[in-house]
Scaffold this motif. Sequence first.
Motif, PDB file in Angstrom:
ATOM      1  N   ALA A  21      20.159  -6.789  11.141  1.00 39.99           N
ATOM      2  CA  ALA A  21      19.466  -6.547  12.410  1.00 39.99           C
ATOM      3  C   ALA A  21      19.576  -5.080  12.800  1.00 39.99           C
ATOM      4  N   GLY A  22      20.762  -4.512  12.622  1.00 38.52           N
ATOM      5  CA  GLY A  22      20.969  -3.098  12.932  1.00 38.52           C
ATOM      6  C   GLY A  22      20.183  -2.182  12.013  1.00 38.52           C
ATOM      7  N   ILE A  23      20.172  -2.484  10.716  1.00 39.73           N
ATOM      8  CA  ILE A  23      19.451  -1.654   9.745  1.00 39.73           C
ATOM      9  C   ILE A  23      17.953  -1.660  10.020  1.00 39.73           C
ATOM     10  N   TYR A  24      17.388  -2.840  10.242  1.00 38.02           N
ATOM     11  CA  TYR A  24      15.946  -2.934  10.425  1.00 38.02           C
ATOM     12  C   TYR A  24      15.501  -2.308  11.745  1.00 38.02           C
ATOM     13  N   PHE A  25      16.342  -2.426  12.772  1.00 32.51           N
ATOM     14  CA  PHE A  25      16.016  -1.769  14.035  1.00 32.51           C
ATOM     15  C   PHE A  25      16.031  -0.252  13.841  1.00 32.51           C
ATOM     16  N   TYR A  26      17.027   0.239  13.124  1.00 33.41           N
ATOM     17  CA  TYR A  26      17.132   1.668  12.833  1.00 33.41           C
ATOM     18  C   TYR A  26      15.924   2.163  12.043  1.00 33.41           C
ATOM     19  N   LYS A  27      15.437   1.329  11.101  1.00 34.16           N
ATOM     20  CA  LYS A  27      14.301   1.703  10.264  1.00 34.16           C
ATOM     21  C   LYS A  27      12.960   1.480  10.957  1.00 34.16           C
TER      22      LYS A  27
END
Length: 210
Positions: free
Chosen positions: A172-178
């Motif tokens: 969730a954190g990675i995709y939000f960042y991307k």
Amino acid sequence: MDELIKESWHYLININIIEALGLIFGLLAVYYLIKEDILTWPAGITYVLLSFVIFWQQQLYGDFLLHIFFLVLNIYGWYHWKYGKPRDESKVPVTWMTLKRNAFFVIISFVGIFLFGYFLSSVHLIFPNLKPASVPYWDAATTSLSVIGMWLTARKHIENWIYWFVVDVLAAGIYFYKGIHFYALLYFIYIGLAIAGFIEWKKIIRQQQV
């Protein structure tokens, strides 16, 4: 906060159809998994095929390679759930693993994170036509833990939900960042579903023991 809301709304009205379908089939796969329904596997295969496109576009090479494993394990899981049940059982039973086996998978997970993270951080040097991998060690963490989680799911070990919970938080954190906001939303929802799945499978184990 206002900017985030505006950005999210703009993303919503201009949503990529592939991401939208990925959200739908990803949720269906987890819903059927919680219910111990074999339809989780065809839904999961559809989700994987849609995800190939998204991850390649975003240079998330670890996730792309991960979903190749997912495709294979979804096919295996479908086969095992259908044909791997004991002769006197209507379904493959849900089980706990031993402490020794749990320790083995934890060690394998950390080794996988280190080795695959190193590979991803160097992938653009090995293949000059590729752009540098984004967040390689975080990407490697979700990859390594997801491979273990997927294997445990296919084998119907309840510990799979613990792995999925950790993966969902990281992803969730990675995709939000991307900026892949709908996949970020999907994995935020997955966090709750992982908890629900663990609780539901504990009930199933108790019912099996009656």
